[in-house]
Design an enzyme around this catalytic site. Structure first.
Site, mmCIF file in Angstrom:
data_model
loop_
_atom_site.group_PDB
_atom_site.id
_atom_site.type_symbol
_atom_site.label_atom_id
_atom_site.label_comp_id
_atom_site.label_asym_id
_atom_site.label_seq_id
_atom_site.Cartn_x
_atom_site.Cartn_y
_atom_site.Cartn_z
ATOM 1 C CD GLN A 116 2.335 -4.088 9.504
ATOM 2 O OE1 GLN A 116 1.160 -4.311 8.804
ATOM 3 N NE2 GLN A 116 3.383 -4.731 9.099
ATOM 4 C CB SER A 119 3.286 0.018 3.309
ATOM 5 O OG SER A 119 3.053 -1.145 3.333
ATOM 6 C CB SER A 151 -5.297 -2.306 8.167
ATOM 7 O OG SER A 151 -4.773 -2.919 6.755
ATOM 8 C CD GLU A 234 1.601 -8.019 8.118
ATOM 9 O OE1 GLU A 234 2.945 -7.772 7.942
ATOM 10 O OE2 GLU A 234 0.594 -7.189 7.708
ATOM 11 C CD GLU A 368 3.744 -12.165 -6.855
ATOM 12 O OE1 GLU A 368 3.568 -11.426 -6.084
ATOM 13 O OE2 GLU A 368 3.032 -12.232 -7.862
#
Ligand SMILES: Cc1cc2nc3c(=O)[nH]c(=O)nc-3n(C[C@H](O)[C@H](O)[C@H](O)COP(=O)(O)OP(=O)(O)OC[C@H]3O[C@@H](n4cnc5c(N)ncnc54)[C@H](O)[C@@H]3O)c2cc1C
Length: 398
Positions: A116, A119, A151, A234, A368
């Site tokens: 993926q 990020s 990952s 996910e 969060e």
């Protein structure tokens, strides 16, 4: 065949008939799994022609039990967690017919491992701020940028990739989603060593990587919508991805230590263990219910709660695990640099489990952010003020 496929007995008969014609002891693993996919017995809740039979997801357990009893080869699902848990539902929801047929069989059988590429150094929780550019050039797109925390990129042959195709519109509107061939020229994967000593994830540099337009998933400019589908999957995948037996998660090794080493027990620890055990069991059963409610590929924001609880419990239980082990809990078994083949939350000793679980409240959306999602999209509370909503991406401060 006259069996009623929508029942456990019907699908069992179908699985047995397949196994009678395909002896796993006689066939190679790839041929066997290809045939299983073609027969619709890979994931029965997927559509016919794409490895399934359009049946309720709960019937998959019946098929899996028959195949396991017959000694059928596995598809190494642990090695391809992102492929099976995130890429497949995204392709099913947003891929076109040709893409679904080109990618899903290779994905399910493990021929293609997926990673993926979301990020970036400047875009994690605020994924829509990402800067990796995709520029159209004839039938291709040319991609340049840097991704991080990827990952399994060291094993992957394909990736889910979100890029910026239009910097002149507000950040959520200028994104486009692709599948990237990880073996293409210009893709460079470098290991990133983490707290555990291992390098499960990587940084990935993309330099003038050419992606054919036929590998674009969804319309140009609608990458945010597609990315959200991946992120929802996910959270379900990490938080409650697979049917699991009682004590199969983080609580398992702790309960085993408790049973095998009575000398470690105290009343205070007993109380805490019972509370954690009960919470783990409730989370497991809630995950089971969530999974059974899902139609193929379309989880909603409720999956965020499962992921949130998963992270909190893993951290609490692994803390208890270290405490229970006494001074042994402070030892770390092995800090060698490895590039593991699969994410492993529960393997190795208490020290590893404790350190690895720190990442659980970051990966797949931080706790969060998940609380924000639950507040806004499940409970309907007022949203966070978003001052940059209407500002073109290129004018945002960086
Ligand atoms: C083990 C592991 C595996 C990963 N694998 C992948 C992968 O395969 N592919 C991939 O693309 N990414 C991957 N990631 C990255 C992960 O998705 C990001 O780390 C995550 O989204 C957080 O982004 P960030 O690290 O940039 O932190 P930031 O977004 O910078 O957040 C820093 C802190 O600020 C808080 N925060 C930020 N915004 C808000 C807000 N609006 N309200 C309240 N708090 C806020 C966060 O909760 C966090 O505590 C992985 C991460 C880990 C730990």
């Amino acid at each position: 065949m006259t069996e009623n496929l929508g029942t456990a007995e019907g699908i069992r008969v179908r699985a047995k008939a397949f196994l009678a014609e395909h002896d796993p002891a006689e066939m190679g693993k790839q041929d066997f799994n290809d045939a299983r996919f073609d027969a619709g017995l890979a994931w029965v809740h997927y559509p016919e022609g794409l490895g399934g039979l359009g049946l309720p997801r709960s019937l998959q357990a019946v098929v899996d039990a028959e195949f396991a009893a017959a000694g059928a080869p596995s598809n190494d699902a642990d090695r391809n967690a992102i492929g099976l848990g995130m890429a497949a539902p995204t392709i099913l929801a947003y891929g076109n017919d040709e893409q679904q047929h080109r990618w899903l069989r290779r994905l399910w059988t493990g021929q293609d491992i997926w990673c993926q590429l979301f990020s970036e150094p400047g875009a994690g929780s605020d994924l829509a701020a990402l800067a990796t550019r995709a520029v159209r050039d004839g039938e291709d797109w040319v991609i340049t940028g840097q991704k991080v925390w990827t990952s399994q990129a060291h094993l992957a042959s394909r990736a889910l990739l979100v890029t910026r195709t239009d910097p002149d519109v507000p950040k959520h509107q200028g994104l486009t989603y692709f599948s990237c061939d990880m073996t293409a020229p210009g893709v460079e994967v470098r290991p990133l060593r983490q707290l555990t000593g291992e390098a499960e994830f990587n940084e990935v540099f993309l330099t003038d990587v050419r992606i054919p337009d036929t590998d674009r998933i969804g319309p140009v400019g609608e990458g945010w919508k597609v990315a959200n589908a991946t992120l929802m999957s996910e959270r379900v995948s990490i938080g409650s991805g697979r049917a699991s037996a009682r004590e199969s998660g983080m609580i398992g090794p702790v309960a085993a230590t408790w049973r095998s080493r009575p000398a470690l027990r105290t009343r205070g620890l007993h109380d805490r263990l019972l509370r954690l055990w009960t919470e783990a069991e409730v989370a497991r059963l809630a995950g089971e219910r969530l999974r059974q409610q899902l139609a193929a590929g379309q989880p909603g924001p409720e999956g965020s709660a499962a992921k949130l609880v998963f992270a909190r419990l893993n951290q609490e239980i692994s803390g208890f695990d270290v405490e229970l082990a006494g001074s042994d809990g402070l030892r770390y078994d092995d800090w060698s640099m490895r590039r593991p083949e699969r994410a492993n939350f529960y393997g190795r000793g208490p020290g590893y489990r404790y350190l690895r679980s720190r990442g659980n409240s970051i990966e797949g959306g931080t706790s969060e952010i998940l609380r924000n999602i639950i507040a806004e999209r499940v409970l309907g509370l007022p949203p966070e003020p978003r001052v940059d909503k209407d500002v073109p991406w290129k004018d945002l401060p960086r």
